[in-house]
Design a protein around this motif. Structure first.
Motif, PDB file in Angstrom:
ATOM      1  N   THR A  94       0.852  -1.186   0.000  1.00 53.15           N
ATOM      2  CA  THR A  94       0.000   0.000   0.000  1.00 53.15           C
ATOM      3  C   THR A  94       0.889   1.239   0.000  1.00 53.15           C
ATOM      4  OG1 THR A  94      -1.671  -1.173   1.317  1.00 53.15           O
ATOM      5  CG2 THR A  94      -1.809   1.239   1.254  1.00 53.15           C
ATOM      6  N   ASN A  95       0.595   2.173  -0.875  1.00 49.78           N
ATOM      7  CA  ASN A  95       1.333   3.435  -0.892  1.00 49.78           C
ATOM      8  C   ASN A  95       0.845   4.294   0.275  1.00 49.78           C
ATOM      9  OD1 ASN A  95       1.746   6.384  -1.593  1.00 49.78           O
ATOM     10  ND2 ASN A  95       2.882   5.431  -3.268  1.00 49.78           N
ATOM     11  N   ARG A  96       1.714   4.512   1.244  1.00 49.49           N
ATOM     12  CA  ARG A  96       1.302   5.192   2.471  1.00 49.49           C
ATOM     13  C   ARG A  96       0.940   6.658   2.234  1.00 49.49           C
ATOM     14  NH1 ARG A  96       6.226   2.998   6.126  1.00 49.49           N
ATOM     15  NH2 ARG A  96       7.251   3.254   4.096  1.00 49.49           N
ATOM     16  N   THR A  97       1.612   7.305   1.302  1.00 46.49           N
ATOM     17  CA  THR A  97       1.295   8.706   1.008  1.00 46.49           C
ATOM     18  C   THR A  97      -0.096   8.835   0.398  1.00 46.49           C
ATOM     19  OG1 THR A  97       3.644   9.196   0.635  1.00 46.49           O
ATOM     20  CG2 THR A  97       2.030  10.757  -0.240  1.00 46.49           C
ATOM     21  N   ALA A  98      -0.403   7.963  -0.568  1.00 49.30           N
ATOM     22  CA  ALA A  98      -1.733   7.981  -1.184  1.00 49.30           C
ATOM     23  C   ALA A  98      -2.804   7.625  -0.159  1.00 49.30           C
ATOM     24  CB  ALA A  98      -1.773   7.006  -2.354  1.00 49.30           C
ATOM     25  N   ALA A  99      -2.503   6.656   0.715  1.00 45.91           N
ATOM     26  CA  ALA A  99      -3.463   6.269   1.756  1.00 45.91           C
ATOM     27  C   ALA A  99      -3.737   7.439   2.690  1.00 45.91           C
ATOM     28  CB  ALA A  99      -2.923   5.076   2.539  1.00 45.91           C
ATOM     29  N   ALA A 100      -2.683   8.166   3.056  1.00 49.43           N
ATOM     30  CA  ALA A 100      -2.852   9.318   3.942  1.00 49.43           C
ATOM     31  C   ALA A 100      -3.730  10.380   3.285  1.00 49.43           C
ATOM     32  CB  ALA A 100      -1.492   9.897   4.303  1.00 49.43           C
TER      33      ALA A 100
ATOM     34  N   ARG B 135     -10.882   3.186  11.134  1.00 53.84           N
ATOM     35  CA  ARG B 135     -11.655   4.352  10.681  1.00 53.84           C
ATOM     36  C   ARG B 135     -10.752   5.549  10.442  1.00 53.84           C
ATOM     37  NH1 ARG B 135     -13.319   7.934   8.634  1.00 53.84           N
ATOM     38  NH2 ARG B 135     -15.255   9.136   8.858  1.00 53.84           N
ATOM     39  N   PHE B 136      -9.729   5.708  11.268  1.00 50.83           N
ATOM     40  CA  PHE B 136      -8.830   6.850  11.132  1.00 50.83           C
ATOM     41  C   PHE B 136      -7.554   6.506  10.363  1.00 50.83           C
ATOM     42  CE2 PHE B 136     -11.501   8.110  14.691  1.00 50.83           C
ATOM     43  CZ  PHE B 136     -11.776   9.430  14.393  1.00 50.83           C
ATOM     44  N   GLY B 137      -7.520   5.302   9.773  1.00 46.14           N
ATOM     45  CA  GLY B 137      -6.413   4.939   8.906  1.00 46.14           C
ATOM     46  C   GLY B 137      -5.099   4.654   9.607  1.00 46.14           C
ATOM     47  N   LEU B 138      -5.157   4.315  10.886  1.00 46.89           N
ATOM     48  CA  LEU B 138      -3.925   4.046  11.624  1.00 46.89           C
ATOM     49  C   LEU B 138      -3.357   2.680  11.241  1.00 46.89           C
ATOM     50  CD1 LEU B 138      -5.050   5.322  15.153  1.00 46.89           C
ATOM     51  CD2 LEU B 138      -3.736   6.553  13.401  1.00 46.89           C
ATOM     52  N   PRO B 139      -2.051   2.490  11.331  1.00 45.98           N
ATOM     53  CA  PRO B 139      -1.442   1.198  11.002  1.00 45.98           C
ATOM     54  C   PRO B 139      -2.005   0.080  11.890  1.00 45.98           C
ATOM     55  CG  PRO B 139       0.234   2.902  11.173  1.00 45.98           C
ATOM     56  CD  PRO B 139      -1.040   3.512  11.698  1.00 45.98           C
ATOM     57  N   PRO B 140      -2.146  -1.123  11.358  1.00 45.79           N
ATOM     58  CA  PRO B 140      -2.670  -2.244  12.156  1.00 45.79           C
ATOM     59  C   PRO B 140      -1.858  -2.504  13.427  1.00 45.79           C
ATOM     60  CG  PRO B 140      -2.584  -2.824   9.828  1.00 45.79           C
ATOM     61  CD  PRO B 140      -1.870  -1.510   9.957  1.00 45.79           C
ATOM     62  N   SER B 141      -0.558  -2.255  13.378  1.00 47.25           N
ATOM     63  CA  SER B 141       0.312  -2.535  14.520  1.00 47.25           C
ATOM     64  C   SER B 141      -0.015  -1.690  15.739  1.00 47.25           C
ATOM     65  CB  SER B 141       1.780  -2.320  14.127  1.00 47.25           C
ATOM     66  OG  SER B 141       1.995  -0.990  13.675  1.00 47.25           O
ATOM     67  N   TRP B 142      -0.771  -0.612  15.555  1.00 50.18           N
ATOM     68  CA  TRP B 142      -1.105   0.244  16.685  1.00 50.18           C
ATOM     69  C   TRP B 142      -2.076  -0.431  17.644  1.00 50.18           C
ATOM     70  CZ3 TRP B 142      -1.156   6.210  16.365  1.00 50.18           C
ATOM     71  CH2 TRP B 142      -0.015   6.654  15.696  1.00 50.18           C
ATOM     72  N   THR B 143      -2.903  -1.329  17.141  1.00 50.04           N
ATOM     73  CA  THR B 143      -3.910  -1.958  18.002  1.00 50.04           C
ATOM     74  C   THR B 143      -3.846  -3.484  18.001  1.00 50.04           C
ATOM     75  OG1 THR B 143      -5.498  -1.776  16.171  1.00 50.04           O
ATOM     76  CG2 THR B 143      -5.565  -0.056  17.858  1.00 50.04           C
ATOM     77  N   ASP B 144      -3.243  -4.078  16.975  1.00 45.16           N
ATOM     78  CA  ASP B 144      -3.157  -5.544  16.898  1.00 45.16           C
ATOM     79  C   ASP B 144      -1.796  -5.980  17.439  1.00 45.16           C
ATOM     80  OD1 ASP B 144      -3.075  -8.243  16.274  1.00 45.16           O
ATOM     81  OD2 ASP B 144      -4.043  -7.981  14.324  1.00 45.16           O
ATOM     82  N   LYS B 145      -1.822  -6.672  18.560  1.00 47.28           N
ATOM     83  CA  LYS B 145      -0.579  -7.128  19.188  1.00 47.28           C
ATOM     84  C   LYS B 145      -0.183  -8.524  18.727  1.00 47.28           C
ATOM     85  CE  LYS B 145      -0.560  -3.244  21.201  1.00 47.28           C
ATOM     86  NZ  LYS B 145       0.289  -2.177  20.619  1.00 47.28           N
ATOM     87  N   GLY B 146      -0.913  -9.063  17.765  1.00 46.36           N
ATOM     88  CA  GLY B 146      -0.567 -10.363  17.218  1.00 46.36           C
ATOM     89  C   GLY B 146      -0.647 -11.458  18.256  1.00 46.36           C
TER      90      GLY B 146
END
Length: 282
Positions: free
Chosen positions: A130-136, A265-276
């Motif tokens: 995913t292109n992070r700039t375009a996603a932002a 919803r706010f487009g944050l990276p999955p790693s912020w909330t998913d601890k695996g």
């Protein structure tokens, strides 16, 4: 006043039609990438849906007769792509967690040290970053529309969309392949929420693969010939961060739940909330 209302309604319908056209025409095309993890690729037949490409085979009788399942950790065969190892592990673990939850609707899922009627293993064969700039940029536009209360969904920018390709199989106690699937899908501008992460779209699409592959094992037939079904209570509970139905699924951690929904919803990276799975291996 009535004229203005009708005019606004016409614009809303026009916007919806444009968005629908963009959704159908603008999505990442991800080829069915063949890896080396399947014990056999014989007999795979083309299938899939509007957005998904797939090839599959399933031996209905032995699959439907199976009562227990064991999930081997998903591996990756994507070579050196520059993905962060932790992000890649997050994607493979999300696949395992989703498969475990979905299969729990019919099978008794056992630990990796126990025998099972079916042993499942998936391999990631391709990730389109995913292109992070375009996603932002897409996230800013979407949040801006929400603040302005436009009432019309804002599609993602038609660039930098990611994708995912996977192959998976289920073998019996003798090691004979009973079901196999090649699967690929790209993100689209409407239904795949943008996340500022190189694996953002691959992470989001992991649950779609798990649903298709698990449905094939649960029903013993082509999962793309289906009708809509109401999610089970155990699946809803697990998706909201609750404990899974079987202890074996705890090896893959729990879903991020409400915090994960808010983060998406706010487009944050999955790693912020998913601890695996890390929290369950300490």
């Amino acid at each position: 006043m009535v004229f203005k209302f009708r005019r606004l309604e016409m614009w809303s319908r026009a916007a919806f039609c444009v968005a629908l056209f963009l959704w159908l025409s603008a999505c990442t095309s991800v080829p069915l990438t063949e890896g080396t993890s399947l014990s056999s690729q014989a007999g795979l037949s083309p299938s899939g849906g509007t957005l998904t490409k797939a090839k599959l085979r399933v031996d209905s009788a032995p699959v439907l007769a199976a009562q227990t399942a064991r999930i081997e950790p998903t591996s990756a065969q994507i070579g050196s792509r520059g993905f962060d190892a932790k992000d890649l592990a997050l994607v493979t673990n999300a696949i395992d967690r989703a498969i475990c939850t979905d299969l729990s609707d019919r099978f008794r899922v056992v630990a990796q040290s126990q025998p099972a009627d079916l042993v499942i293993h998936a391999t990631v064969t391709d990730i389109v970053a995913t292109n992070r700039t375009a996603a932002a940029g897409s996230i800013v536009a979407s949040l801006g529309a929400s603040v302005a209360d436009l009432g019309v969904p804002i599609p993602r920018l038609p660039i930098g969309l990611g994708g995912l390709a996977i192959e998976a199989e289920a073998v019996d106690k003798d090691g004979s392949q009973r079901a196999a699937m090649l699967w690929s899908r790209g993100a689209n501008m409407i239904t795949t929420k943008a996340r500022v992460s190189a694996v953002g779209d691959a992470y989001s699409l992991s649950s779609a693969f798990a649903a298709d592959f698990s449905r094939m094992l649960i029903k013993g037939n082509d999962p793309f010939n289906r009708t809509l079904a109401i999610p089970s209570m155990q699946k809803l509970r697990a998706s909201l961060g609750g404990n899974p139905k079987y202890d074996a699924c705890r090896a893959f951690g729990t879903a991020p739940g409400i915090p994960g929904i808010v983060a998406a919803r706010f487009g944050l990276p999955p790693s912020w909330t998913d601890k695996g799975a890390a929290a369950f291996r300490k």
